[in-house]
Design an enzyme around this catalytic site. Structure first.
Site, PDB file in Angstrom:
ATOM      1  CE  LYS A 191      -2.181   1.993   4.795  1.00 55.46           C
ATOM      2  NZ  LYS A 191      -1.386   0.831   5.188  1.00 55.46           N
ATOM      3  CB  SER A 247      -0.954   0.029   1.196  1.00 53.97           C
ATOM      4  OG  SER A 247      -0.264   0.313   2.389  1.00 53.97           O
TER       5      SER A 247
END
Length: 230
Positions: A189, A151
């Site tokens: 993230k 991701s």
């Protein structure tokens, strides 16, 4: 230099031969390394054979001979970059890649971190890894995590990379952080602050940004470097 998966497979094969006198089956290897298919095991086996760590014996089932083990295993599993091996390290935020030889500092590897669907919280330290001194020169406590998932691929962070993290409880918008979600899920993230909410933003359009209440997210640290071995 072995990748983490190559090292894990070599150690699994070595330990099984030491215990049972025979190498494990490909199914056992696949299960032990949590891979989805045997093709991944075939690639790892080929890589280990090419690097001279193992030898496959012809015309014999489950016949793999371990020829040698990494020096790190013989020295208490302290992983270092040998002077003869060049690692490529990228300082996040600087954008320049630097070539490093022998590492100057050791930091603990705390397990894996998801760059995708969050996984269980960070584990206890399993071993040490050597890192360039530039990554930890600003002081503070640092730890390392192996990346699992894709991701953050558009931020240059790939599965199997090792991220170096400075432990801290706060971060600014735009920082890449290790975030603990609701006390039990850890993920890597980019942080975005939205009033009283926190957005954990992926760097891959296949993943949605996750927006949570500030009380649901605990910052564990800020990513300060990345190590990739070839």
């Amino acid at each position: 230099m072995l990748t983490k998966k190559q090292f894990d497979l070599l150690r699994f094969i070595h330990d099984r031969i030491q215990r049972d006198g025979v190498s494990p089956s490909f199914d056992e290897m696949k299960t032990a390394l949590d891979l989805r298919s045997k093709s991944g095991i075939h690639r790892l086996i080929s890589a280990l054979e090419e690097r001279g760590f193992i030898r496959r014996l012809a015309h014999r089932a489950r016949a793999i001979e371990v020829l040698k083990m990494p020096e790190s295993v013989m020295e208490g599993r302290v992983t270092r970059f040998p002077a003869s091996v060049t690692a490529r390290a990228r300082q996040v935020g600087i954008g320049a890649e630097i070539e490093v030889g022998q590492a100057a500092s050791d930091v603990p590897v705390m397990g894996r971190i998801a760059a995708g669907t969050p996984i269980e919280a960070i584990q206890h330290a399993s071993h040490q890894i050597g890192v360039p001194s530039d990554m930890v020169r600003r002081g503070g406590e640092h730890f390392a995590l192996e990346v699992q998932g894709d991701s953050m691929i558009e931020a240059g962070i790939h599965e199997g990379d090792v991220v170096i993290v400075r432990r801290q409880a706060t971060a600014e918008t735009g920082d890449i952080v290790v975030a603990l979600i609701e006390g039990h899920e850890a993920t890597l993230k980019r942080l975005r602050k939205r009033g009283g909410a926190v957005a954990l933003e992926a760097a891959n359009p296949a993943y949605e940004t996750r927006v949570l209440g500030a009380d649901q997210v605990e910052i564990q640290g800020k990513m300060v470097g990345l190590i990739r071995t070839y």
